[in-house]
Design an enzyme around this catalytic site. Structure first.
Site, PDB file in Angstrom:
ATOM      1  N   CYS A  15      16.134   0.217   8.531  1.00  0.00           N
ATOM      2  CA  CYS A  15      15.371  -0.619   9.450  1.00  0.00           C
ATOM      3  C   CYS A  15      16.349  -1.498  10.209  1.00  0.00           C
ATOM      4  O   CYS A  15      17.154  -2.206   9.593  1.00  0.00           O
ATOM      5  CB  CYS A  15      14.404  -1.472   8.631  1.00  0.00           C
ATOM      6  SG  CYS A  15      13.530  -2.736   9.555  1.00  0.00           S
ATOM      7  N   CYS A  66      16.866   3.190  16.959  1.00  0.00           N
ATOM      8  CA  CYS A  66      15.603   2.822  16.316  1.00  0.00           C
ATOM      9  C   CYS A  66      15.142   4.062  15.566  1.00  0.00           C
ATOM     10  O   CYS A  66      15.223   5.175  16.096  1.00  0.00           O
ATOM     11  CB  CYS A  66      14.570   2.406  17.360  1.00  0.00           C
ATOM     12  SG  CYS A  66      12.894   2.240  16.696  1.00  0.00           S
TER      13      CYS A  66
END
Lengths: 272, 272
Positions: free
Chosen positions: B74, B185
């Site tokens: 993350c 991402c």
């Protein structure tokens, strides 16, 4: 020859969309016309003579759409009809099998290649034959995978039954200690991660779709048939079966917007 | 240290499943425990202090599950908490950013790298900083992509709106003539083919998921923490939000069977 003309791609159904997918990523500036002969799917149930007639009809229709090159994105049609098509038409016509056989021979270090394919493709003996022509010293392990393409097309591609199926077809390849495996059916790239997990990262997976896209790109370049690099290509679809079903199932295979699908009657194909 | 222990992976939601996906393909013989903190998703709306507390709680819970290594899958949690976690725990802890920055510096020929990331990640300046530490002569073009991860998570990943969105974020990268682009991402690998079509095959795409999986494999090898090669690994899931929603959305990201998902109350996390 006008290099701005589109490229034609055909298959018995949606499997060839994995080939179109790779072509669209590799050649974003080219236009494409895709025909899925879903009205007569699956090709495995027709005679070789019928497949040759279908392939000639379809290629004739693609020619009427003014294509500059035809991709036969289908193992059954390639096995049954590629030489016939090449003799019958002036267009460059590219099929499966030889591109991925070539890539696999280039990739293997141990000179042991595995092939996963449908029963009909394995029975045709084409992969073994073409690989042998490129390197007679390569050991080929072919595994027929009855039902695998159907399961990928109709089932949940990520369930435990799929894992079990993939494990089963990979077992003989693991025993044979191959270091390169040809995904010899256009449906199989959808379970590529599962195959790679089962076989290990050390095994090179060669997909017909990627190799065919590379072959198209190289052919256009060598023949001077490439469209302008800086334009944005378009692509469109036709099928001989239900266009709604084609769009729904095809989406997973194309992984890009699919848009409207034109339905073609067999008579329109035959008239072309 | 017992090398048969599982590897822990956590994220604010389902995005980290693209990282787990790559780990499962690269390390099929390892066991994994994945925690999605979906009850507090998205992390972007919390303060940095909160994110550090969450990350410590989660890593503590993973430690209670006897993991041998933790992957922070993350961007927000890595940016906010990686050094804190590394100081706080004895376990090896690996985050995003550095692995893909390293791969991009290795890959670029023109020494022009593009980064696609969330607004928060671009604002953190971490990619620019880490790339600069590896090669101070590289020109970095960062593009913040507000809404792209949400669209990938909630929308149709293959529609025309997605194509338009991808085209928009790629425009500055095309202008800057980068030859390497970091997908900064964990959601972005789902539109990788669309990005590649927009940027062209000549541009190398570097995904956090793949680089992190490689980093995990190398760390296990160097530390002698790898499990037996010939076993078949297992993996399981927990989340702090709705487990049914997690399984449904997560399936597209994992691309492998997801199985049952355990729901964890925040109190269970805090108690670990």
């Amino acid at each position: 020859v006008d290099a701005s003309r589109p490229i034609g791609v055909f298959d018995s159904g949606v499997g060839g969309l994995t080939v179109l997918h790779e072509c669209l990523v590799t050649l974003p500036h080219e236009d494409f016309v895709y025909l899925g002969d879903t009205g007569r799917f699956p090709y495995g149930q027709h005679s070789l003579d019928d497949l040759r007639s279908f392939a000639i009809e379809i290629t004739g229709w693609l020619e009427s759409q003014d294509v500059k090159l035809v991709v036969v994105a289908c193992n059954s049609a390639t096995a049954a009809a590629l030489p016939t098509l090449q003799r019958h038409f002036d267009l460059p016509i590219i099929g499966v099998v030889t591109p991925e056989a070539h890539a696999a021979v280039q990739a293997t270090r141990a000179r042991r290649i595995g092939v996963l394919a449908t029963v009909a493709t394995v029975e045709s003996g084409r992969y073994r034959e073409v690989i042998g022509e490129l390197d007679a010293g390569v050991e080929v392990t072919e595994v027929a995978c009855p039902g695998l393409a159907d399961r990928i097309q109709d089932g949940d591609p990520y369930d435990e039954a799929m894992v079990a199926h993939v494990r089963e077809v990979c077992a003989p390849l693991r025993s044979a200690a191959v270091d390169t495996v040809i995904l010899g059916c256009t449906h199989y790239p959808l379970v590529r991660p599962m195959l790679q997990r089962e076989l290990g990262r050390g095994v090179t997976l060669v997909a017909a779709a990627e190799e065919l896209a590379g072959e198209v790109a190289e052919t256009l370049r060598r023949k001077g048939l490439g469209n302008d690099d800086d334009r944005r290509g378009e692509y469109r679809f036709a099928c001989t079966g239900d266009p709604v079903a084609f769009a729904r199932t095809g989406q997973r295979f194309l992984q890009l917007p699919l848009g409207p699908v034109r339905q073609l009657a067999p008579s329109e194909l035959a008239a072309a």
